[in-house]
Design a protein around this motif. Structure first.
Motif, short mmCIF file in Angstrom:
data_model
loop_
_atom_site.label_atom_id
_atom_site.label_comp_id
_atom_site.label_asym_id
_atom_site.label_seq_id
_atom_site.Cartn_x
_atom_site.Cartn_y
_atom_site.Cartn_z
N ASN A 228 0.87 -0.95 -0.11
CA ASN A 228 0.18 -0.03 -0.31
C ASN A 228 0.86 1.61 -0.64
O ASN A 228 1.49 1.68 1.02
CB ASN A 228 -1.17 0.22 1.47
N SER A 231 -0.22 8.22 -2.12
CA SER A 231 -0.08 8.37 -3.21
C SER A 231 0.01 9.19 -3.68
O SER A 231 0.34 10.30 -4.82
CB SER A 231 -1.39 7.78 -4.65
N ASP A 403 -5.35 4.45 -0.16
CA ASP A 403 -5.03 2.96 -0.63
C ASP A 403 -5.13 1.97 -0.06
O ASP A 403 -4.45 1.80 0.94
CB ASP A 403 -3.57 3.14 -1.32
N ARG A 419 -5.25 -1.18 4.76
CA ARG A 419 -5.09 0.22 3.88
C ARG A 419 -4.00 1.15 4.35
O ARG A 419 -3.23 1.01 5.45
CB ARG A 419 -6.46 1.18 4.91
#
Length: 493
Positions: A228, A231, A403, A419
């Motif tokens: 994960n 971003s 994410d 997550r």
């Protein structure tokens, strides 16, 4: 009888002589002529009776002649026209701005009057209007051909503008009014701008990545991991990183663990700029404290890249107009800009390799930065010494990104293990305050600069005490007494 025959013979001889030209006869003395005619040219104003007349535009003058006039001639009827009511009285009309001549002749053709006429605008009415609308001014209005010339002094720039607007109502075109008015008031303006900017950033990152080593007989599934990413930031910025073994069973080669990344970053940026700039009323002034960075804009005919420099930093531009002692109109444009990687452009480079594929030469990639700009432009009116906030900008930007593994992240409690979450909050507040001052030239001895009295440190003080300069004060400052009255200041490093 013989005498009569002799006279008749002489007459026949005279008649037989051929006619000769007058010039030839004159050369032989046969004809002698005396020219008694003379040509007389009179310039305007050189007649036996010459007068000058200044006639206001649109008005008339009555002319009484001593003898009867039989003929009247006007040189330019568009400037003035003559109307003869009786042989000894004429009325002259001013019809256009300019100069012309009027001639009066008697029955014998003799010149009675040579009149030079100058038709100009009525400045009496304009003078009364200027006195009424500009009471504090000493203005003189004169007519020059088709133009109106204003001269004298006025108390302020607004009074000069009022006089100019009033005079334009007396002219056919606004360009026909010429102003040589002098403003008595002070017209040097010092503008002080105070720019304060606060930027606060907050970034939080929290993510969990699971990993498992399975000791199974299956040759295809031996390891399971989750990746994960963050971003929003593009990567983990740092913070706390830890690994937790959740389960260690089913043999020594079977493990279940988790990697936890947690970060909170808080940033604060304070920008303070106080540019001061002076300009004369009606003139523009510009100020820039910063720099310029190159930007490629194209290529020339030889293929060379052309560069254009863009400014950045603290910029100030303003145009003052002193309307009166209590009113200053300011056209202000100010900005604060800095280089930023957000929105920058990177142009790829090129590489040259040898036969073995090794890079031997090349051109590195070129990165063109962008600018973050806070700009304000306006027109305000302030008294001397009065302040006004022309910009109070507040910007708050909140961004969140998550994410996760789809489906599993919805599980209660356990879903948090699948997550990763990014949270960023940017707050910006910008305040721009302007203060104009009417200023006068000062005595240079009353001014001080930061370098006044500076002395470098001695060798011993620099070696043993680490000083770069001596303790100093501005020349003439009373640093030991009480009640300091001059520029006083110390700089210790």
């Amino acid at each position: 009888m013989a005498m009569r025959q002799l006279f008749a013979l002489l007459a026949l001889c005279v008649m037989a002589v051929p006619a000769l030209p007058e010039t030839a006869l004159a050369q032989h003395g046969a004809v002698e002529r005396t020219n008694t005619m003379q040509v007389t040219i009179r310039q305007p104003g050189d007649g036996p009776v010459s007068e000058r007349l200044a006639l206001p535009l649109g008005q008339a003058a009555v002319i009484h002649l001593p003898v009867d006039a039989a003929d009247v001639m006007v040189a330019n009827p568009e400037i003035a026209d003559a109307v003869v009511r009786t042989p000894t009285r004429a009325i002259l009309l001013g019809q256009g701005v300019g100069r012309t001549n009027v001639f009066f002749f008697d029955a014998d053709g003799a010149l009675i009057l040579d009149l030079s006429v100058r038709v100009e605008r009525d400045m009496d009415g304009l003078g009364e209007a200027l006195t009424r609308f500009v009471p504090g001014g000493r203005i003189t209005a004169e007519s020059m051909n088709a133009n109106i010339v204003l001269s004298g002094t006025v108390p302020s720039a607004s009074a000069a503008d009022t006089a100019l607007q009033v005079a334009r109502r007396w002219a056919d075109e606004p360009e026909q009014v010429i102003s040589f008015l002098t403003v008595e008031g002070r017209d040097q303006v010092l503008l002080r701008v105070r720019i304060v900017e606060m930027q606060r950033t907050l970034v939080r990152q929290l993510g969990v990545n699971l990993n498992a080593n399975l000791n199974t007989a299956s040759p295809t599934v031996n390891r399971i991991e989750t990746e994960n990413a963050f971003s929003l930031a593009g990567r983990a910025l740092g913070g706390l990183t830890g690994r937790v073994d959740l389960l260690n069973a089913l043999g020594s080669d079977t493990r279940l663990g988790a990697t936890i990344n947690a970060l909170e970053r808080v940033g604060l940026v304070r920008t303070l700029a106080e540019p001061n700039l002076s300009a004369i009323s009606g003139e523009s002034a510009n100020f820039l404290a910063g720099g310029e960075f190159p930007v490629p804009v194209g290529r020339d005919r030889d293929g060379n890249i052309t560069i254009e420099y863009k400014p950045f930093g603290v910029g100030l531009g303003f145009t003052p107009m002193v309307l009166s002692e209590g009113r200053i109109s300011l056209r202000i444009s100010t900005e604060v800009s800095e280089l930023s990687n957000q929105g920058s452009i990177t142009l790829g480079g090129s590489a040259v390799t040898d036969q073995d594929g090794n890079v031997v030469a090349g051109v590195p990639a070129l990165t063109i930065p962008s600018l973050t700009v806070n700009r304000a432009e306006t027109t305000v009116e302030l008294p001397s010494g009065g302040s006004l906030v022309i910009a109070g900008l507040i910007k708050e930007e909140t961004r969140q990104a998550m994410d996760a593994v789809p489906g599993v992240d919805r599980l209660p409690v356990l879903g948090a293990l699948f997550r990763s979450r990014d949270f960023a909050n940017n707050e910006t507040e910008l305040v721009i305050m302007v203060t104009p001052y009417l200023v006068d030239p000062a005595d240079p001895r009353a001014l001080a600069s930061p370098g006044d009295g500076y002395q470098p440190a001695s060798t011993a003080a620099g070696v043993f005490l680490g000083r770069l300069n001596q303790v100093y004060a501005a020349p003439g400052a009373d640093v030991n007494g009480q009640g300091w009255s001059g520029p006083v200041g110390f700089s210790v490093e």
